[in-house]
Every structure is written in structure tokens, then in C-alpha cells.
Design an enzyme around this catalytic site. Structure first.
Site, PDB file in Angstrom:
ATOM      1  N   HIS A  88       0.835  -1.205   0.000  1.00 42.58           N
ATOM      2  CA  HIS A  88       0.000   0.000   0.000  1.00 42.58           C
ATOM      3  C   HIS A  88       0.878   1.267   0.000  1.00 42.58           C
ATOM      4  O   HIS A  88       0.724   2.138  -0.868  1.00 42.58           O
ATOM      5  CB  HIS A  88      -0.918  -0.031   1.241  1.00 42.58           C
ATOM      6  CG  HIS A  88      -1.814   1.155   1.374  1.00 42.58           C
ATOM      7  ND1 HIS A  88      -3.155   1.121   1.043  1.00 42.58           N
ATOM      8  CD2 HIS A  88      -1.576   2.413   1.794  1.00 42.58           C
ATOM      9  CE1 HIS A  88      -3.696   2.309   1.265  1.00 42.58           C
ATOM     10  NE2 HIS A  88      -2.754   3.123   1.719  1.00 42.58           N
ATOM     11  N   GLU A  89       1.787   1.341   0.934  1.00 44.86           N
ATOM     12  CA  GLU A  89       2.625   2.548   1.031  1.00 44.86           C
ATOM     13  C   GLU A  89       3.527   2.686  -0.193  1.00 44.86           C
ATOM     14  O   GLU A  89       3.812   3.788  -0.656  1.00 44.86           O
ATOM     15  CB  GLU A  89       3.446   2.543   2.326  1.00 44.86           C
ATOM     16  CG  GLU A  89       2.626   2.454   3.626  1.00 44.86           C
ATOM     17  CD  GLU A  89       1.503   3.484   3.736  1.00 44.86           C
ATOM     18  OE1 GLU A  89       1.593   4.544   3.090  1.00 44.86           O
ATOM     19  OE2 GLU A  89       0.522   3.217   4.457  1.00 44.86           O
TER      20      GLU A  89
HETATM   21 ZN    ZN Z   1      -3.023   5.214   1.916  1.00 45.27          ZN
END
Ligand code: ZN
Length: 488
Positions: free
Chosen positions: A250-251
Site C-alpha cells: 500500500h505505502e
Molecule cells: Zn493510503
């Protein structure tokens, strides 16, 4: 700043922003706890300087007379500046102070599940947000101005209509799936060092290199793009699940967006992602549409099995996919699966709009929260810590942010569909461990533009239309049909 040209004025603003981001990254990864007080003061000073530079009249003049080559940058900056000058500095300071006090009060209140102790702080934040909204009396709805801070140019009416269609699509889908018994969860232990090594292997396949990236540990993971050439992923790995792997993807998705902005936009305020919604589309695309998909794990499961022989040695690809894609209505937003996640957001959007409109009083909020959770998710909230007190956003005055998470899901679905049209063998490439084709496609169609276009303009250019729910819903139905062996 009469003697300087526009580019150097913008570079100065960008440099101040650079310093602020570095201070915030350091605060959450390296700073000893004892430094908190003085860091807070230093950050407030930096923020004040940024506000002064942005609202400086000389900058306004430079923006008015910007040449053709700076037209796109000047348009965005004029807009940001016009909005900043309309908020009295006293109100801006009150908002910042109330946010800091609210976040501290919230931590205590959540630990003790004591909404009454938190209510006065939330009342103050709501009141200040309403005063902020009143600085923009031309808005159709007072919530518009709050939403605009995170998703420029989008309106409350638009979000309401999009969310209405999203809810209609999701609720029956989730009902069908929860009527069946949920697939078993992965319950084994996953050593953190091995998770980190596996995650790093994935990040390298995605474009992470030691020249421009870092991966550090934190409590609440986030992405800090100090500059497009200095991108920092933060993460945490709990040993009882693989959540940290998905969180890292995600990051990294946020990071790729910043890393692939056109270098010509560096040291301007448009050399960054355009909005929270588009940013979230990038992170959630890599985390979920790629990272929880069958093609991705075709390549990565054998590698994970080599690192976690006890936990995963005997699992089949199908069983693994069922476990990481299980749909179960749950209480906590950040732990929610891909299907129920957007319902958590719709609930928060409805309630925060009502707070801003004044049709819901803060004291009635827990009851409204619990009733809406029952209606949307079919579950009972046992206490406020697992309900209305679970997120920091309202405590820190961030009203208007929540919708961007679900808008990100929708935009991600639209880009995913379009990328498959443009790259017909995309799934095969991902299945062979090749993540560069999608990364390059996103770089070309989304990332390189930075904040030059609004999110609506960007979508028009990339997918040929406005934000839509169809692609996300059909992606979700397709995947869950396969995972659950159902025709949805
Ligand atoms: Zn996010």
C-alpha cells in the site's frame, strides 16, 4: 519578493514543504519521545512560514503574470493561494491548536472507551470546521469546502450520488457472501524479519532501489515523499498475520506515484500527487487489485512458502487466495476487507456531513454510529472504542478526508480496467513476476502529471470519463466469484 521570479518563489515554498515532511518523517520513525514538545513547536513555525509565503501579495502578482510555460502550475497555485487567503490566520491557528488538543484527548478517551470525555473536543473541531466552511459562502453545501481540502473540486452532491450507487452494489454482494461460512484465516506465526525480507523483495520488483528509497519501521505506517528523488516507505510487521506485507505494498503504491512525477515539476508545489483520492487509488491498487490477486501470488506464493515453510508449506494457491480475500463484516475500518471497507467510509461520510450541517449533535453521535453500523454491516458495536472512537481523523479536525479512501477504490478500479485494455497480457506479466509494465503504464498516464490536472481532468484523459462505480464493482464481483466459487 519583488525581485524574484515565479519559479524561485515556488521553489522556496517547496523547500519549506520539504523541511516539514522531513520533520514529520523523523518524528514518526527516529525521534526519541522526549523531543515531541520542541518538534511540535518547530513544525508549527515552519507551517506559519509556509502560510506567509503562500499568501504573500508578491506571489499573487507573479502568479497573475505567469508565462505560458508556467500556466498549468500557476493555475493550481492560484487556486491554492486564493483559498488560503480567505481563511483568517487566527482561524487557521485555532484549527491547528484544536487539532493537536483533540488528538491528545482522543488517545486517552479511546483507551478508556469514554466518549463523554472526548465530546467537548469534537464539538470544538466541528465548530471550527463550520467556521472554515463559512469562509467559502459560494459553496452549494458547507461540507464542500472541507472536502475540497483533500479532493479539490469535488462536491458533496457528487460524492453522495457516487456513494449511493456504490452502496447499492455492495450491500447485496456482501449479504450473499456472509450467508456462507467465511474461509479460514491464516493463523500461523510469520517471523517479522522474514516478512521484511519478502516485502523488500516485492518492493524491488516494483522499482524500489537504495539510491532513492528507504524502508523504515513505524507504529502507524505512512509514506513520506521528501522529494521525488527521496521516497520513504514506513511499515510494521506483526507476527500473527501477513497484514504488514499488504500494508507495505500500500505505502509503496503511494511512493511510486511521487517517485514517477515528471522531474520538470520538482521544487514546485505541483510536483506531487493531485489529491488524496487519486493517491489512495494508487496505494489500494497495488495493495488489493494487484497484491491480493491470483496472478501476483502465482509468482509470489512459492517465495513466501520458502520463507514461511511451517505456516504456508502445505497451503494451495486457491486456499491462500481465499484466506487473504475473505469477506467478513467487522468493526474496525483499518482491518476491513476490500468489499466491506467502503461501507465503513460511507458511514463516516454520512455522519460527518450531518455534523457539519448541524442535523446531528455530537452528543448523539455514538448512537447514530451504532445504529448505522447495524444497518450497513449487520453487526453490533460493543463499546465506543470499537465504534465511534476508533479513528483519529475527527479528533484531529480532519473532517472531509474519509470519502477519499472509497473514491480511491473506485478510481483504482477504473485505472485497472483501462490498464488491462492497454496491456492485454497484463495478468500474465504479473503472474511472471513482472510488475514494471503496470508501473510504467501508471507513470505514463497518472504519475508524471503530478498535480497539474484536477482529478476529474486526469480521469477524463486516462479513462475517458468521470469517476464511476462500475469498474470497481465488476472487478470485485469477478474476483470474489472466483475465490468463493460462486456466480455473483
Ligand atoms: Zn493510503
Amino acid at each position: 519578493m519583488p525581485s524574484r521570479d515565479l519559479r524561485s518563489a515556488l521553489a522556496e515554498l517547496a523547500d519549506i514543504d520539504h523541511a516539514a515532511k522531513l520533520m514529520a518523517w523523523d518524528q514518526q520513525t527516529k525521534m526519541p519521545a522526549g523531543g515531541a514538545q520542541e518538534r511540535g513547536e518547530a513544525m508549527a513555525t515552519i507551517e506559519r512560514i509556509a502560510h506567509e509565503l503562500l499568501t504573500d501579495e508578491a506571489l499573487g502578482e507573479l502568479l497573475e503574470t505567469a508565462g505560458e510555460e508556467d500556466a498549468a502550475i500557476a493555475r493550481v497555485m492560484r487556486r491554492d493561494r486564493d483559498r488560503a487567503v480567505r481563511v483568517p490566520s487566527e482561524l487557521a491557528a485555532d484549527l491547528a491548536r484544536a487539532a493537536a488538543e483533540g488528538a491528545t484527548a482522543w488517545q486517552r478517551a479511546r483507551a478508556e472507551s469514554d466518549f463523554a470525555a472526548f465530546a467537548p473536543y469534537l464539538e470544538r473541531n466541528v465548530e471550527l470546521c463550520r467556521r472554515y466552511a463559512a469562509c467559502f459562502p459560494e459553496s452549494e453545501h458547507p461540507y464542500d469546502a472541507l472536502l475540497d481540502r483533500h479532493e479539490p473540486e469535488m462536491t458533496t452532491a457528487e460524492v453522495r450520488s457516487v456513494f449511493g450507487r456504490l452502496r447499492e452494489g455492495l450491500v447485496p454482494l456482501i449479504e450473499t457472501l456472509t450467508a456462507r461460512s467465511a474461509p479460514p484465516q491464516l493463523t500461523a506465526s510469520f517471523p517479522a524479519a522474514e516478512q521484511r525480507a519478502l516485502a523488500l523483495e516485492m518492493l524491488r520488483a516494483l522499482g524500489f532501489d537504495d539510491e532513492h528509497w528507504r524502508l523504515d519501521k513505524t507504529v502507524h505506517p505512512f509514506l513520506a515523499a521528501i522529494a521525488p528523488t527521496d521516497v520513504r516507505v514506513t511499515t510494521r510487521f506483526a507476527e500473527d498475520s501477513l497484514a504488514g506485507i499488504f500494508g507495505t505494498l500500500h505505502e509503496m503504491g503511494h511512493g511510486l506515484y511521487e517517485r514517477q512525477v515528471d522531474p520538470a515539476l520538482a521544487r514546485t508545489m505541483v510536483g506531487t500527487g493531485v489529491s488524496s483520492g487519486v493517491h489512495e487509488s494508487q496505494s489500494r491498487l497495488w495493495e488489493n487489485l494487484v497484491g491480493r490477486g491470483e496472478p501476483f501470488w502465482r509468482h509470489w506464493l512459492p517465495r513466501a512458502q520458502a520463507r514461511f515453510p511451517e505456516a504456508l508449506g502445505a497451503i494451495s494457491l486457491d486456499e491462500f487466495l481465499r484466506a487473504v480475500n475473505a469477506v467478513r463484516p467487522s468493526l474496525i475500518r483499518v482491518e476491513a476487507d476490500e468489499a466491506t471497507y467502503s461501507l465503513h467510509i460511507i458511514l463516516r461520510f454520512e455522519l460527518e456531513v450531518a455534523l457539519v450541517e448541524g442535523t446531528l449533535a455530537v452528543r448523539d453521535l455514538p448512537e447514530a454510529w451504532n445504529a448505522r453500523t447495524r444497518e450497513l454491516l449487520g453487526i453490533e458495536v460493543p463499546d465506543d472504542a470499537h465504534g465511534v472512537l476508533q479513528d483519529v481523523h475527527w479528533a484531529s479536525g480532519t473532517i472531509g478526508y474519509f470519502p477519499t479512501y472509497a473514491l480511491g477504490n473506485l478510481i483504482g478500479g477504473q485505472l485497472w480496467e483501462r490498464a488491462h485494455t492497454d496491456i492485454p497480457d497484463l495478468d500474465e506479466r504479473i503472474g511472471a513476476g513482472e510488475l514494471a509494465p503496470l508501473r510504467e503504464w501508471l507513470g505514463q498516464h497518472v504519475h508524471r502529471h503530478g498535480a497539474k490536472f484536477t482529478s476529474a481532468e486526469l480521469l477524463q484523459r486516462t479513462v475517458g470519463g468521470p469517476i464511476a462505480v462500475g469498474p470497481f464493482l465488476s472487478y470485485l464481483k469477478g474476483k470474489l466469484s472466483q475465490v468463493y466459487g460462486l456466480e455473483l
